[in-house]
Design a protein around this motif. Structure first.
Motif, mmCIF file in Angstrom:
data_model
loop_
_atom_site.group_PDB
_atom_site.id
_atom_site.type_symbol
_atom_site.label_atom_id
_atom_site.label_comp_id
_atom_site.label_asym_id
_atom_site.label_seq_id
_atom_site.Cartn_x
_atom_site.Cartn_y
_atom_site.Cartn_z
ATOM 1 N N LEU A 5 83.793 78.985 52.400
ATOM 2 C CA LEU A 5 82.043 79.340 52.581
ATOM 3 C C LEU A 5 81.379 79.993 51.625
ATOM 4 N N GLN A 6 82.526 81.035 51.442
ATOM 5 C CA GLN A 6 82.454 82.148 49.711
ATOM 6 C C GLN A 6 82.952 81.200 49.223
ATOM 7 N N GLY A 7 84.121 80.176 48.858
ATOM 8 C CA GLY A 7 84.240 79.721 47.585
ATOM 9 C C GLY A 7 83.160 79.041 46.914
ATOM 10 N N ILE A 8 82.481 78.127 47.360
ATOM 11 C CA ILE A 8 81.619 77.255 47.156
ATOM 12 C C ILE A 8 80.250 78.235 47.504
ATOM 13 N N GLY A 9 80.057 79.436 47.456
ATOM 14 C CA GLY A 9 78.711 79.929 47.030
ATOM 15 C C GLY A 9 77.864 79.992 48.069
ATOM 16 N N VAL A 10 78.453 79.783 49.679
ATOM 17 C CA VAL A 10 77.227 79.741 50.661
ATOM 18 C C VAL A 10 77.167 81.353 50.703
#
Length: 64
Positions: A22-27
């Protein structure tokens, strides 16, 4: 690793992997990992490893 320990560690890895994804996709924001493709790839891999540990721990683990 056996039984409850494998399930616990596996569950923790699933949660950490999900957070990293989720951090990697910017959420989820607020870190240097936010929006980084690297963590969007590593996260699901860690989560899959955790899921495998949970399954192994619940099924009785190793046969030695």
């Amino acid at each position: 690793m056996r039984g409850p320990v494998a399930v616990g560690v596996g569950a923790l890895l699933v949660l950490v992997g999900l957070l990293w994804f989720l951090q990697g996709i910017g959420v989820v924001g607020g870190s240097a990992m936010t929006g980084s493709t690297t963590w969007a790839i590593i996260g699901p891999l860690v989560a899959l490893l955790g899921a495998a540990l949970v399954v192994r721990g619940r099924s009785g683990g190793s046969r030695s």
